[in-house]
Scaffold this active site. Structure first.
Site, PDB file in Angstrom:
ATOM      1  N   ARG B 276       0.885  -1.351  -0.145  1.00 49.33           N
ATOM      2  CA  ARG B 276       0.004  -0.015  -0.027  1.00 49.33           C
ATOM      3  C   ARG B 276       1.027   1.076   0.118  1.00 49.33           C
ATOM      4  O   ARG B 276       0.314   2.170  -0.569  1.00 49.33           O
ATOM      5  CB  ARG B 276      -0.920   0.023   1.225  1.00 49.33           C
ATOM      6  CG  ARG B 276      -2.108   1.252   1.229  1.00 49.33           C
ATOM      7  CD  ARG B 276      -3.148   0.835   2.097  1.00 49.33           C
ATOM      8  NE  ARG B 276      -4.131  -0.110   1.575  1.00 49.33           N
ATOM      9  CZ  ARG B 276      -5.238   0.198   0.802  1.00 49.33           C
ATOM     10  NH1 ARG B 276      -5.316   1.609   0.492  1.00 49.33           N
ATOM     11  NH2 ARG B 276      -6.173  -0.481   0.497  1.00 49.33           N
ATOM     12  N   GLU B 684     -10.051   5.651   6.729  1.00 50.02           N
ATOM     13  CA  GLU B 684      -8.601   6.045   6.696  1.00 50.02           C
ATOM     14  C   GLU B 684      -8.159   7.031   6.140  1.00 50.02           C
ATOM     15  O   GLU B 684      -7.226   7.865   6.719  1.00 50.02           O
ATOM     16  CB  GLU B 684      -7.742   4.936   6.149  1.00 50.02           C
ATOM     17  CG  GLU B 684      -7.871   3.711   6.976  1.00 50.02           C
ATOM     18  CD  GLU B 684      -7.461   2.441   5.940  1.00 50.02           C
ATOM     19  OE1 GLU B 684      -8.275   1.916   5.257  1.00 50.02           O
ATOM     20  OE2 GLU B 684      -6.265   1.705   6.365  1.00 50.02           O
TER      21      GLU B 684
END
Lengths: 467, 735
Positions: B276, B684
């Site tokens: 990520r 997030e």
């Protein structure tokens, strides 16, 4: 008379104890014994506010409620007071005004800090705290989910007229009478080889200290109680001073603040508000409301921490400590105080001279987090200047050596010099030679040294109204 | 119960002496690795985590002996009396140390497009740099904990504070040698998690399960906060070494960057986190030639783990830092540099990993909008004027963006199932594999199901998450909890509604004699009633309809499955959540103390299912990110001892750190039609927006420093003052 038990109230119910639970922490007693599990234990060291409860104590003839950390209070410290937990805020009602406001503002996410915030917001209502002081009132409660703004919005949305004071839920008269009837008793408890003394008068406290010199003094207990406590759990004899009414006095006498050893920092802040605003502003950065409501003047001094925020102002104002022992009372300058001074006695009062008209007091605290943090370095300056020259400048710093110190050589260097930035810059080298900062978990030695030196400049700029 | 843990970070166990501890009154049993029934090893990716240390210890706080006792006091006493002899060895604790020793976890990971080397060779300007970002302690207020109790025939029921009930079921079955059908894991809710309970909820659950199985009694493992901080992993500290080529007007032509993360002792989720990172280095900016590599350093620290953002923040911080550095190198406004490099349409709208960024105008428009509402131009001038005047403080202003990819990058995790039960009175229970940790998932699912059935949300109850009702579920993570579980719940309730629609059509036709040609179009479910659009006054209460349907043997329950559509090699993400933040900071030049004076946030979160919940996620995520970039410094000494503990030794933001001006807004009229209720994930992304506070600090320092300020993250007061001291232009203080 002397009694062998303690008593207090929880949510209006009388609790009387004489066994080993006297030494339990309130948070554990509430959850494990009383099954009042609304109180959440997170840090168990007074650093998050999740276990906050309201403690009502007699002040000026009535019960006044303040938020305290239940993890830092041992039950013996509660004698003669009323504890209200989050459950106790809503007897027979679905939600209180405060809870309703929190719900409406979406002030809870995971919910774990929420009871603590309900208590802190309720305490703010009890004390009539204005909206602009709300952040400060909530600064002892940590939340990891919400970003706090919804809690502030909730606090602002509570209408004082709709708030139902605790005095209505818990009529104070019967409790007050009970407290008054037993407030003058001395308490002495011996159980499982552990001893507790909680006298009601200074004379009695001094007497116990003389006959039991090994007894550990407990004042607010904010440093001693962190579990598992070497002091409270290890079975040493304890001399708790919280019941000595005479020690809690705070007043101005001529040009001096007379602070009882057991006065809380909240009390000191209140009197400083009018008598020494610079000190009041500085005190608002001490710990958090829950800590200031319990932590005491003498406790902070006697703990002799190198990071003690309380000491720099006391050092530059040249406070005296009144020590009471069997021989009577004597004065010890705070600068000369060592724990040895209390071997046969105890600190009874602090005499703090207020800055005179020709003196300027400046106080600074630097911490990693603005609120609710110990200082990295704190600094106090007391200046007397005549026609642009430094007549005298007293300087005290914390966090730059083994103890909080006055900087005698730097003071001497600056005496008689022009009051300007260049003089203070020039003093940097002398100052550096005088301090001995070390690295620890909070900050490195290099940073502490820089801060100490920069404090001179910050002080100088503050005189021009900057910084 | 609790564990006796390793006091050293690395060493060989030579002796474990339990005799003295066994004699403590109230001690039920003590277990070492040898007592673990089937395998001592488990773990989400590689299976290299251990329930109890054996042979050697790999980090301080690693559990060595499991202690089960009747009381806390007994367990505490036993902890003191257990003697573990260890020959200590020199631990590796830092990224430097691991690189020097060649100590890595997993393979080198890479994202590449074009020819970065050639791009750098041909670039007008090349800037080399290094950036360190720190770890972050989750500090969920409820510490890790679990309760286990035995059932019939070797079954176990475990109540765990976990984001992933299925994983607890899996590891308990694996470690204890049970079938997965013998283990049920239940999670009602968590007191916060933030990624910290995605994989690392397993140890206490395993401990409790082992004791319950062995003793036949209920067992509870509950970490105290101080132990939790010392034993569990945190956000990965990173180092990035980068080289960026750009033109004279700040347009990036090539980027080469090597990322190193401090993974700690075991693999845990580190590979996914590094992926990520590499997928988020581009953030909102088009990078024509790119070579990104990632290595996970194996060290002797508790295994670092998922934390809100999951590696994304560490990648985004680097490119946003590069934007500031390009601006400072060329003397340009950093916002201008960002706008120039922003993703656009056509070939400037494709990420380094090949996924198209839809709607090329979305990001530039968002920047323009935020710059206007945040009064960027006038405030930038005001900041410069202030800095020219003030000798005591320095201010900075900066805007950063976020383009957060929504989906698990491990594609198989993008699935969910939901069970919807309508009862005879019309009330509904919903169960999904999604866990509630404060993010509002249950409320959103309740709303979605209520909307499907046209009933009030109060008539819907979201049940505790249990592997008994929802099998093989992914963790509630990657911001995708509502997308996946909400998607499955909508499908299940939609199927029930479809059956009831036909039944209601028949029922209503019987009463009013009107034939219903198109039931789906003509039968309305609203406000707890069902009616024919043409005869709105003739209503059947939903409860009556359910009752009647039951009498006619119509199925009122449904279990549905959802998988995110369209994911593939060039499309790891279903869509992106976009946003921008504009932050202004003020730094005290004597102390390094920083205040965040104003923050403006604008986010595209599609059509919000619940604006109040989404606002809460935004505020909370941003403030948590602010902690990461300012006061939250995780530190270990060279022995691998955590220094930043307990709660009093680690500073998350308090209410006094809030910016006095804090404007948050969602993009109006936004839609995301492919996703549930046209919404976007929000958990997030806001955390990454707090990087604007850090870049604003860097911007501030650029006014008073010689050269590009070398500022680490977090920018603590100490970090800022030392930067000012080392690079500050000296005449300022002594003029």
């Amino acid at each position: 008379m002397t009694r062998g038990y303690i008593f207090f109230y929880i949510n209006g119910q009388r609790v009387q104890l004489n066994g080993p639970r006297v030494f339990w922490r309130l948070s554990e007693f509430l959850r494990d014994e009383r099954r009042l599990t609304g109180t959440k234990i997170v840090c168990a060291e007074g650093a998050c506010g999740s276990c906050s409860v309201l403690q009502g104590r007699m002040e000026a003839g009535t019960l006044r409620y303040r938020a305290v950390n239940s993890c830092l209070l041992s039950l013996f410290q509660l004698d003669g007071s009323h504890v209200v937990t989050v459950e106790g805020l809503t007897p027979g009602e679905a939600t209180s005004e405060v809870q309703g406001a929190l719900i409406a503002a979406h002030g809870a996410q995971c919910g774990y800090c929420t009871p603590g915030f309900v208590v802190a917001l309720t305490a703010a209502q009890e004390q009539g705290i204005a909206a602009d002081a709300l952040p400060s009132a909530l600064s002892g409660n940590l939340c990891r989910c919400t970003g706090y703004l919804p809690m502030l919005e909730a606090g602002c949305a509570i209408k004082p007229a709709a708030y139902r004071p605790l005095a209505q839920i818990y009529p104070p008269d019967a409790m007050a009478a009970d407290f008054a009837a037993h407030g003058a008793d001395n308490i002495e408890i011996a159980v499982d080889g552990r001893r507790l003394f909680a006298p009601a008068t200074l004379e009695e406290a001094v007497q116990i200290k003389r006959t039991h010199p090994e007894a550990v003094l407990v004042s607010g207990g904010t440093e001693l109680a962190v579990p598992p406590s070497e002091v409270i759990d290890a079975g040493r004899a304890l001399l708790s001073l919280g019941r000595v009414a005479a020690l809690a006095e705070v007043r101005r006498e001529a040009d001096t603040l007379v602070l009882g050893a057991g006065a809380t920092w909240t009390q000191v802040e209140a009197i400083a508000q009018t008598e020494c605003p610079e000190l009041a502003a500085y005190l608002r950065r001490f710990g958090a409301p829950q800590i200031r409501n319990v932590g005491t003047v003498a406790g902070s001094i006697a703990h002799v921490s190198p990071a003690a925020d309380s000491l720099p102002p006391l050092l530059v104002l040249e406070a005296d400590l009144e020590v009471a022992d069997a021989q009577g009372k004597r004065l010890v300058p705070v600068r000369e105080y060592t724990p040895r001074d209390c071997q046969g006695g105890l600190i009874s009062r602090v005499l703090l001279p207020l800055p005179r008209a020709e003196q300027t007091l400046r106080l600074f605290k630097v911490s990693r987090r603005r609120g609710f943090d110990r200082s990295v370095v704190s600094a106090a300056f007391l200046l007397e200047a005549v026609e642009g020259r430094i007549q005298s400048l007293r300087i005290a710093l914390s966090g730059v050596g083994p103890c909080v110190m006055r900087l005698a050589r730097t003071e001497a260097f600056l005496k008689g010099r022009r009051l300007e930035e260049a003089s203070l810059c020039a003093a940097g080298e002398t100052l550096r030679a005088e301090i001995a900062p070390v690295s620890d978990g909070r900050a490195g030695a290099e940073y502490r040294g820089l801060l100490a030196e920069n404090m001179l400049l910050k002080f100088c700029c503050s005189l021009e109204g900057n910084a | 119960m609790d564990a006796a843990c390793s006091p050293v970070a690395f060493g060989t166990i030579t002796c474990i002496d339990l005799e003295d501890a066994r004699r403590v009154p109230g001690i039920v049993s003590l277990y070492t690795a040898a007592d673990v029934p089937r395998t001592n090893h488990y773990g989400p990716i590689k299976g290299d985590d251990r329930l109890l240390a054996e042979g050697d210890v790999l980090y301080q706080g690693e559990p060595v002996v499991l202690i089960a006792g009747e009381t806390r006091e007994a367990v505490r006493e036993a902890q003191k009396r257990i003697r573990i002899e260890i020959i200590p060895r020199t631990p590796i604790t830092t990224i430097d140390g691991a690189i020097a020793a060649g100590s890595f976890l997993g393979v080198l990971r890479e994202v590449r497009r074009g020819d970065a080397e050639a791009g750098l060779r041909d670039a007008e300007h090349v800037l080399k740099g290094q950036m360190e970002t720190g770890g972050q302690e989750h500090l969920y207020l409820e510490s890790q904990g679990a309760i286990a109790y035995p059932g019939e025939d070797g079954q176990l029921v475990i109540h765990a504070s976990t984001q992933n009930t299925t994983e607890i079921q899996d590891v308990v079955a694996e470690v204890l040698g049970l079938g997965q059908h013998q283990v049920v894991c239940i999670c009602k809710r968590m007191g916060g998690a933030f990624g910290g309970k995605e994989s690392q909820a397993a140890p206490p659950a395993l401990m409790a399960a082992l004791v319950a199985l062995k003793t036949g009694r209920a067992a509870r493992a509950l970490y105290g906060k101080a132990d939790d901080m010392r034993r569990t992993g945190k956000r990965h500290p990173y180092r990035a070494e980068y080289e960026v080529g750009f033109s004279g007007n700040g347009l990036i032509t090539a980027l080469k960057a090597a990322f190193y993360s401090n993974g700690g002792a075991t693999t845990d989720l580190s590979p996914g986190i590094m992926d990520r990172t590499l997928f988020h280095v581009d953030n909102a900016y088009f990078l024509p030639h790119v070579l990104l590599t990632g290595r996970i350093c194996r060290t002797h620290l508790p295994s670092n783990t998922a934390f809100r953002g999951f590696g994304g923040p560490q990648g985004v911080a680097v490119v946003e830092n590069i934007m500031e550095e390009i601006a400072q190198t060329l003397g340009l406004d950093a916002l201008e540099v960002r706008q120039r490099n922003c993703y656009g349409a056509g070939e400037r709208g494709v990420t380094p990993y090949g996924q198209a960024v839809p709607d090329g105008e979305a990001l530039p428009e968002l920047m323009r909008h935020l710059a206007a509402t945040g009064e960027y131009e006038s405030r930038r001038e005001a900041v410069a004027a202030f800095n020219a005047r003030s000798r005591t403080h320095v201010k900075g202003i900066s805007m950063t963006l976020v383009k957060f990819g929504i989906s698990f990058t491990s594609t198989f995790l993008n699935q969910a199932n939901a069970l919807v039960n309508v009862y005879k009175d019309g009330a509904v229970q919903v169960s999904t594999g999604g866990t509630e940790m404060g993010q509002g998932l249950n409320t959103k699912i309740k709303q979605l199901v209520a909307d499907q059935l046209g009933i009030l949300p109060e008539k819907v109850r979201v049940m505790p998450t249990s592997t008994e009702k929802n099998n093989n579920t992914p963790p509630t993570a990657a911001s995708a909890g509502t997308d996946l579980n909400g998607g499955a719940a909508v499908r299940a309730s939609g199927l029930i509604r479809a059956r009831l629609t036909q039944f209601a059509a028949d029922l209503l036709a019987e009463k009013n004699g009107l034939r219903v040609e198109d039931p789906a179009e003509q039968i309305i479910f609203a406000e707890g009633c069902v009616y024919d659009r043409r005869v709105p006054e003739q209503q059947i209460p939903f409860g009556d309809l359910a009752h009647a349907a039951h009498r006619e043997r119509i199925d009122l329950g449904e279990r549905s499955f959802y998988k995110t559509p369209g994911l593939g090699k060039d499309r790891p993400f279903f869509y992106y959540t976009l946003g921008g933040a504009l932050a202004e900071v003020c730094i005290d030049r004597f102390t390094g103390e920083m205040t965040v004076e104003r923050v403006d946030i604008l986010m595209d979160i599609g059509r919000s299912i619940n604006p109040a919940i989404d606002r809460g996620q935004l505020l909370g995520g941003f403030v948590q990110g602010m902690g990461w970039v300012t006061t939250e410094k995780v530190s270990y000494d060279e022995d691998g001892t955590l220094l930043s503990w307990p709660v009093s030794g680690y500073k998350i933001p308090s209410v006094l750190d809030l910016p006095p001006v804090f404007n948050v807004a969602f993009l109006e009229g936004a839609e995301n039609p492919e996703n549930v209720a046209s919404s976007k994930a929000v958990g997030e992304p806001p955390l990454l927006l707090a990087i604007s506070v850090w870049t604003a600090a860097k911007n501030a320092l650029s006014f008073v420093c010689d050269g590009i300020p070398r500022l680490g993250l977090p920018a603590t007061g100490e970090e800022l003052l030392l930067c000012l001291y080392r690079q500050g232009r000296k005449e300022v203080v002594q003029e």
